[in-house]
Write an enzyme that holds these catalytic residues in place. Structure first.
Site, mmCIF file in Angstrom:
data_model
loop_
_atom_site.group_PDB
_atom_site.id
_atom_site.type_symbol
_atom_site.label_atom_id
_atom_site.label_comp_id
_atom_site.label_asym_id
_atom_site.label_seq_id
_atom_site.Cartn_x
_atom_site.Cartn_y
_atom_site.Cartn_z
ATOM 1 N N GLU A 259 65.270 -4.229 -11.654
ATOM 2 C CA GLU A 259 64.343 -3.924 -10.352
ATOM 3 C C GLU A 259 63.433 -4.923 -10.102
ATOM 4 O O GLU A 259 62.841 -5.542 -11.204
ATOM 5 C CB GLU A 259 63.922 -2.556 -10.245
ATOM 6 C CG GLU A 259 64.888 -1.212 -10.158
ATOM 7 C CD GLU A 259 63.951 -0.095 -10.065
ATOM 8 O OE1 GLU A 259 62.642 -0.011 -9.838
ATOM 9 O OE2 GLU A 259 64.738 1.150 -10.190
ATOM 10 N N HIS A 277 63.597 2.822 -5.039
ATOM 11 C CA HIS A 277 62.762 3.269 -5.610
ATOM 12 C C HIS A 277 61.548 3.863 -4.850
ATOM 13 O O HIS A 277 60.320 3.472 -5.280
ATOM 14 C CB HIS A 277 62.056 2.505 -6.986
ATOM 15 C CG HIS A 277 61.513 2.844 -8.189
ATOM 16 N ND1 HIS A 277 61.602 2.237 -9.079
ATOM 17 C CD2 HIS A 277 60.952 4.264 -8.347
ATOM 18 C CE1 HIS A 277 61.008 3.316 -10.113
ATOM 19 N NE2 HIS A 277 60.792 4.273 -9.731
#
Length: 529
Positions: A259, A277
């Site tokens: 990420e 997220h």
């Protein structure tokens, strides 16, 4: 004035907690070239997920005492390196648990009813009701992998849909699962019998890649997989293959092995719902996280114990099941000193029950803080309490046992005064709200809360004493909130325990004791937050 570096956006409420007593500086924590020099003379740094505090960053901060993460995950903090340098690491473990649980449910419902795909088709001019037939959750089986705080919230919400709940968590007892209405099973059984599998585990070497191709091959055909916990727990490539083959009916994914990312084998699959997220991305969670870590920084820089520290005093880990007992332990210590009316020569802290499987030494520390709060002139903290005990020659011992016949968990503080007199007090946390209760005093069974103002009278059991004490306190304009009499036998020793709206002055206490013939009378004011 201590310097606090805010490396990412913090809620106004959090900044307000720090204003006045600290010099607050700001930096873009994601900009490494700006972050490292900014750390040179700071006492604390507040971060979210974009700032990486690793060994290099810690080395650049020789004065650093606290790293505060406004959120739950600590993937971007090198906790062992911080511990080795004596830097406390704190987070906000409860700030976003509701938001994360609700997002997992949102992903599940979106997949089950194919909401994003149907939305996309409709706004593109396609009315295709038959193409987007979904499935109901009612009377299906949900498998919850991980029964931590978020996993429990998700299980409760899924139960409200009328689902049967299975759970896999090797660190949760059968008794605890039963209380939650959940059946504990091993991972293989959960995989084979669940219509929905939702994952709520931390990322550790043991959990990384927990759900891979081998595990996905064993799930029921059409199972829905949800991962709103940590990236890497589910093998994204294997999951994409399982969706394409039809083995997995759909997936809701909020976290990824790398990420940020805009590329995953899961992207573009029609019955896979993906989000970037967003589990903690609610205004409420952001506000709570900022406020929580700001309070922790204030405590830490004041030399106080921080309940949300993950490396307590830069040394040990406080288990989640132990943390709620800290205020109770401190109050028991304060009550012990009030009952002893002096400094004990030796104190034993006994911890019994389920929490005894964890390191509970922090409860001993909390008891010591309470013991000395009203005895010494200086401020007592979790840091200096052991030193104060040593200076006063108080021997402290910790005993633990998983055996607790009467209570799920029980903390007892007992000790001997220099003249040999023994004093003991026990307490526990009751129910889902974990209400504090005192359960025993010097061998007498009681059931009272550790309120602000308490009074105790020990006397020979006989009629009329309760009324007499009530009348005498009434004359002093002191209201009784709760009264209880415990006795070892009829006509023998009795203990009257009173919760009062106001403190009892020493002269009034002495007068009452004289009138009712009580050789033992104590008034205790508990000031722990």
């Amino acid at each position: 004035m201590p310097v606090v570096l805010v490396a990412e956006e913090l809620s106004p409420a959090g900044l307000e907690v720090l204003s006045g007593d600290f010099e607050i500086r700001h930096v873009d924590g994601a900009d490494r070239s700006a972050l490292l020099p900014a750390l040179a003379d700071v006492d604390a740094v507040l971060i979210r997920s974009a700032t990486k505090i690793d060994a290099e960053a810690l080395a650049a901060a020789p004065k650093l005492k606290v790293v505060a993460r406004a959120g739950i995950g600590l993937d971007n903090v090198d906790v062992p390196a911080a511990t080795s340098r004596g830097v406390m690491v704190v987070n906000a473990p409860q700030s976003n648990i509701v938001s994360a649980a609700e997002h997992a449910i949102a992903l599940l419902l979106s997949v089950a009813r194919r909401v994003p795909a149907a939305h996309g088709a409709l706004v593109n001019g396609e009315w295709k009701r038959s193409k987007y037939v979904g499935v109901e959750l009612t009377e299906k089986t949900a498998g919850v992998v991980g029964l931590g705080r978020i996993g429990v919230l998700v299980a409760q919400r899924l139960a409200a849909f009328g689902m049967t709940i299975l759970a896999y968590d090797p660190y949760v007892s059968v008794a605890r699962a039963s209380q939650l209405g959940v059946r504990l099973v091993d991972l293989d059984e959960l995989l084979a019998n669940s219509d929905v599998i939702t994952i709520h585990l931390p990322k550790t070497p043991e959990t990384l890649g927990l759900i891979g191709a081998e595990q996905l091959a064993r799930v029921k055909p059409g199972t829905i997989i949800v991962n709103a916990a940590r990236g890497g727990l589910v093998d994204e490539t294997a999951l994409a293959d399982a969706v394409r083959s039809g083995r997995v009916g759909g997936a809701g994914i909020d976290v990824y092995a790398k990420e940020p990312t805009t590329s995953s084998p899961l992207f573009g699959l029609e019955n896979v719902v993906v989000t970037p997220h967003l589990g903690a991305s609610t205004q409420e969670a952001q506000d709570k996280a900022g406020l929580a870590v700001a309070k922790s920084v204030r405590l830490a820089l004041s030399g106080e114990f921080v309940p949300d520290a993950v490396n307590v005093q830069a040394g040990g880990i406080v288990a989640e099941d132990v943390r709620p007992g800290l205020p109770l332990a401190e109050k028991l210590g304060q009550l012990f000193s009030g009952l002893a009316a002096g400094v004990a020569a030796a104190i034993t802290v006994e911890v019994r029950g389920e929490i005894a499987v964890h390191d509970v030494s922090v409860l001993q520390l909390a008891v010591l803080k309470g013991v000395f709060t009203d005895i010494v002139a200086e401020q007592v903290t979790y840091v200096n309490a052991p030193l104060i005990a040593k200076e006063r020659g108080v021997e402290i011992t910790l005993e633990t046992s998983e055996d607790s016949p009467d209570y799920r968990n029980l903390v007892t503080v007992r000790g001997a005064l220099p003249d040999g007199t023994a004093v003991s007090v026990s307490g526990t946390l009751v129910g889902s709200r974990q209400v504090e209760k005192i359960t025993a005093i010097d061998g007498f069974e009681v059931d009272i809360r550790p309120e602000d103002h308490l009074a105790f009278f020990r006397y020979e059991d006989r009629p009329g004493i309760v009324g007499a004490v009530g009348a005498l306190l009434g004359e002093a304009h002191i209201n009784i909130a709760n009264a209880q009499v415990s006795r070892l036998s009829a006509g023998g020793d009795a203990l009257m325990s009173l919760s009062l709206d106001d403190a009892v002055a020493p002269d009034i206490l002495t007068e009452i004791a004289k009138i009712i013939g009580a050789p033992y009378a104590r008034a205790v004011s508990i000031s722990v937050g």
